[in-house]
Each structure stands twice: as C-alpha cells, then as structure tokens.
Motif scaffolding. Structure first.
Motif, PDB file in Angstrom:
ATOM      1  N   GLY A 159      -1.283  -9.474 -58.490  1.00  0.00           N
ATOM      2  CA  GLY A 159      -2.517  -9.528 -59.260  1.00  0.00           C
ATOM      3  C   GLY A 159      -3.745  -9.494 -58.375  1.00  0.00           C
ATOM      4  O   GLY A 159      -4.756  -8.859 -58.702  1.00  0.00           O
ATOM      5  N   LEU A 160      -3.673 -10.181 -57.233  1.00  0.00           N
ATOM      6  CA  LEU A 160      -4.791 -10.173 -56.287  1.00  0.00           C
ATOM      7  C   LEU A 160      -5.025  -8.781 -55.723  1.00  0.00           C
ATOM      8  O   LEU A 160      -6.161  -8.334 -55.579  1.00  0.00           O
ATOM      9  CB  LEU A 160      -4.507 -11.168 -55.151  1.00  0.00           C
ATOM     10  CG  LEU A 160      -4.555 -12.644 -55.521  1.00  0.00           C
ATOM     11  CD1 LEU A 160      -4.000 -13.496 -54.397  1.00  0.00           C
ATOM     12  CD2 LEU A 160      -5.977 -13.064 -55.852  1.00  0.00           C
ATOM     13  N   LEU A 161      -3.930  -8.099 -55.399  1.00  0.00           N
ATOM     14  CA  LEU A 161      -4.047  -6.739 -54.883  1.00  0.00           C
ATOM     15  C   LEU A 161      -4.683  -5.821 -55.921  1.00  0.00           C
ATOM     16  O   LEU A 161      -5.528  -4.977 -55.602  1.00  0.00           O
ATOM     17  CB  LEU A 161      -2.673  -6.197 -54.472  1.00  0.00           C
ATOM     18  CG  LEU A 161      -2.099  -6.722 -53.163  1.00  0.00           C
ATOM     19  CD1 LEU A 161      -0.691  -6.181 -52.952  1.00  0.00           C
ATOM     20  CD2 LEU A 161      -2.992  -6.347 -51.985  1.00  0.00           C
ATOM     21  N   ALA A 162      -4.272  -5.982 -57.184  1.00  0.00           N
ATOM     22  CA  ALA A 162      -4.827  -5.143 -58.247  1.00  0.00           C
ATOM     23  C   ALA A 162      -6.321  -5.398 -58.415  1.00  0.00           C
ATOM     24  O   ALA A 162      -7.110  -4.464 -58.599  1.00  0.00           O
ATOM     25  CB  ALA A 162      -4.091  -5.415 -59.556  1.00  0.00           C
ATOM     26  N   GLU A 163      -6.721  -6.678 -58.311  1.00  0.00           N
ATOM     27  CA  GLU A 163      -8.138  -7.015 -58.457  1.00  0.00           C
ATOM     28  C   GLU A 163      -8.958  -6.441 -57.294  1.00  0.00           C
ATOM     29  O   GLU A 163     -10.038  -5.874 -57.491  1.00  0.00           O
ATOM     30  CB  GLU A 163      -8.305  -8.529 -58.514  1.00  0.00           C
ATOM     31  CG  GLU A 163      -9.754  -8.972 -58.691  1.00  0.00           C
ATOM     32  CD  GLU A 163      -9.893 -10.486 -58.760  1.00  0.00           C
ATOM     33  OE1 GLU A 163     -11.006 -10.983 -58.559  1.00  0.00           O
ATOM     34  OE2 GLU A 163      -8.876 -11.153 -59.021  1.00  0.00           O
ATOM     35  N   LEU A 164      -8.443  -6.588 -56.075  1.00  0.00           N
ATOM     36  CA  LEU A 164      -9.137  -6.042 -54.911  1.00  0.00           C
ATOM     37  C   LEU A 164      -9.245  -4.534 -55.000  1.00  0.00           C
ATOM     38  O   LEU A 164     -10.274  -3.942 -54.671  1.00  0.00           O
ATOM     39  CB  LEU A 164      -8.401  -6.450 -53.631  1.00  0.00           C
ATOM     40  CG  LEU A 164      -8.549  -7.905 -53.185  1.00  0.00           C
ATOM     41  CD1 LEU A 164      -7.587  -8.209 -52.050  1.00  0.00           C
ATOM     42  CD2 LEU A 164      -9.982  -8.189 -52.752  1.00  0.00           C
ATOM     43  N   SER A 165      -8.174  -3.891 -55.462  1.00  0.00           N
ATOM     44  CA  SER A 165      -8.180  -2.434 -55.584  1.00  0.00           C
ATOM     45  C   SER A 165      -9.216  -1.982 -56.590  1.00  0.00           C
ATOM     46  O   SER A 165      -9.928  -0.994 -56.377  1.00  0.00           O
ATOM     47  CB  SER A 165      -6.790  -1.944 -56.007  1.00  0.00           C
ATOM     48  OG  SER A 165      -6.770  -0.534 -56.111  1.00  0.00           O
ATOM     49  N   ALA A 166      -9.344  -2.709 -57.697  1.00  0.00           N
ATOM     50  CA  ALA A 166     -10.325  -2.356 -58.721  1.00  0.00           C
ATOM     51  C   ALA A 166     -11.747  -2.522 -58.202  1.00  0.00           C
ATOM     52  O   ALA A 166     -12.622  -1.678 -58.442  1.00  0.00           O
ATOM     53  CB  ALA A 166     -10.110  -3.223 -59.963  1.00  0.00           C
ATOM     54  N   ARG A 167     -11.982  -3.612 -57.457  1.00  0.00           N
ATOM     55  CA  ARG A 167     -13.322  -3.828 -56.901  1.00  0.00           C
ATOM     56  C   ARG A 167     -13.672  -2.750 -55.875  1.00  0.00           C
ATOM     57  O   ARG A 167     -14.803  -2.247 -55.839  1.00  0.00           O
ATOM     58  CB  ARG A 167     -13.393  -5.210 -56.234  1.00  0.00           C
ATOM     59  CG  ARG A 167     -13.304  -6.370 -57.206  1.00  0.00           C
ATOM     60  CD  ARG A 167     -13.494  -7.691 -56.484  1.00  0.00           C
ATOM     61  NE  ARG A 167     -13.378  -8.828 -57.379  1.00  0.00           N
ATOM     62  CZ  ARG A 167     -13.571 -10.093 -57.008  1.00  0.00           C
ATOM     63  NH1 ARG A 167     -13.894 -10.353 -55.745  1.00  0.00           N
ATOM     64  NH2 ARG A 167     -13.451 -11.084 -57.868  1.00  0.00           N
ATOM     65  N   LEU A 168     -12.695  -2.400 -55.054  1.00  0.00           N
ATOM     66  CA  LEU A 168     -12.930  -1.374 -54.050  1.00  0.00           C
ATOM     67  C   LEU A 168     -13.191  -0.027 -54.720  1.00  0.00           C
ATOM     68  O   LEU A 168     -14.044   0.743 -54.271  1.00  0.00           O
ATOM     69  CB  LEU A 168     -11.728  -1.273 -53.109  1.00  0.00           C
ATOM     70  CG  LEU A 168     -11.816  -0.227 -51.988  1.00  0.00           C
ATOM     71  CD1 LEU A 168     -13.045  -0.472 -51.120  1.00  0.00           C
ATOM     72  CD2 LEU A 168     -10.553  -0.255 -51.135  1.00  0.00           C
ATOM     73  N   ALA A 169     -12.477   0.258 -55.800  1.00  0.00           N
ATOM     74  CA  ALA A 169     -12.672   1.526 -56.519  1.00  0.00           C
ATOM     75  C   ALA A 169     -14.101   1.640 -57.045  1.00  0.00           C
ATOM     76  O   ALA A 169     -14.693   2.717 -57.027  1.00  0.00           O
ATOM     77  CB  ALA A 169     -11.668   1.632 -57.662  1.00  0.00           C
TER      78      ALA A 169
END
Length: 227
Positions: A159-169
């Motif tokens: 979940g943390l990875l998904a959140e970081l990926s979304a913010r980076l996107a």
C-alpha cells in the motif's frame, strides 16, 4: 504540502521594491525585501528562495559583487538570479551580468508581464523540485525501516508503494506539462536546462520505485544512487 516559494527582491530604492511587489503579487508567493547586497546575503543564510531579482546599481556592494558572493556559497549557488538595471552600456555590460551567474539580464523600464512570466517559470521549477525531494524522503524512510514510520501508520508495504507511486505520478505529470510549456514559449535556456534536470531526477526516482516491486532486490541501491 509544499509551502509558498520565497522570492528575494534586492534594490536600494524603496519605490523600486514597491513596484516589484506590485508586479509579482499576482503570483501569490512570499516576497522578501532586501535594500542592499549585504542584507540580501543575510537573508540567504537562513531562508531558501526560488529566484532572486537583483538590482545592478547599488551603493556599497553592487549587484555583480552580490551575485559573486551568492554563487560562491554552496547553499545558494544554484538559485536563479535575474539582474535588473536602469543603465545600458551595451553587450559588454550584459555579458558581465551573465558571467556573474545571472540567468537573465533585464533593462529598466521593463514589461511587467514579461518579468512576471519569467519569475513564474522559476517558481514552478522550485515547487517541482520541492515535491521531488519530499517523495525521495518518503521513499528513503520506508526503505530504512518500518520503525521510522509515522505513529499510527498501519499501511502494508504494498500500500505504501502504491501511494508513493501515485504521488510521484502526479509530480511527473506536472513536470511534463511544464517542459512542454517551456518548449512552446521558447523559454530561457537556463529554465529549460533546469526543467530537464528535474525530469532526469524524476526518471531516476521512478526507476528506484519500480525496483521495489515484489521480486526485485535492488531498490535501496537505486534510491541511494539518486540522492
């Protein structure tokens, strides 16, 4: 959340500072006054600035000398400087401004719209860099161990990875739009180069984040190489 950017206005004449504030107030950023080169250097000791508007003709330490001090300091050497001058001694004088480290050299009286547009580009680049640093810090925090997570944070690693990926996107999308805008407007070479540097950092961070997906083991090394 990224706070407002600070813009340093340096001029020994109060009326000039007032005029600059009127022109740049529409950007809704924090405008900081300095009435001398010495005062500007003091402000730069404690605060971070997106861009500096620096008058050339000042008593005591003039704009060229002030810029030289700014560029010698590791903390401030990368801050864009826009020189403002009421005199025009031809190409040699302009060249001296660029040699002192300025990204632009504008003669007074200048077009308020043009000045505001130039400053807004560097403010946008500064904001994107701040967002990038925040994402990198979050990613490092997760890599260094769950014990440093925020209190009450019970998210699973996926979940943390998904959140970081979304913010980076989101940052990637904004950076891409800014780069296209600079290309369309034939912007200053310095602004284009700064935008390209930002995109390279984003690419490196994206690769590091992708490496953290299950089944890979090189994420930590990738992140450390980007910072």
């Amino acid at each position: 959340m990224v706070q407002k950017a600070k813009i340093l206005l340096v001029d020994d004449r109060p009326e000039n500072l007032l005029a600059l504030e009127a022109i740049l107030s529409a950007l809704d950023q924090t405008l900081v006054r300095a009435s001398s080169g010495e005062e500007a250097l003091k402000a730069l000791l404690t605060d971070d600035f997106a861009v500096i508007l620096l008058d050339v003709q000042m008593p005591g330490m003039d704009g060229f000398e002030t810029a030289a001090h700014i560029k010698r300091r590791e903390r401030t050497r990368d801050i864009p400087i826009i020189f403002l001058t009421a005199i025009n001694h031809g190409p040699h004088h302009t060249f001296r401004g660029y040699a002192a480290g300025a990204v632009d050299y504008i003669s007074k009286p200048f077009d308020p719209w043009v000045l505001r547009a130039k400053v807004s580009v560097f403010v946008e680049l500064y904001m994107k860099n701040c967002q990038l640093r925040e994402q990198a810090a979050l990613l490092r925090l997760q890599l260094e161990g769950g014990d440093k997570s925020a209190p009450g944070d019970t998210k699973e690693p996926a979940g943390l990875l998904a959140e970081l990926s979304a913010r980076l996107a989101a940052v990637e999308e904004q950076a891409e739009a800014l780069t296209k805008q600079l290309d369309d407007e034939s912007a200053d070479a310095a602004a284009v180069a700064t935008a390209a540097h930002l995109e390279r950092k984003l690419t490196g961070l994206r690769r590091a984040l992708d490496a953290l997906e299950p089944g890979t083991g090189s994420g930590a090394a990738s992140v450390s190489s980007q910072n």
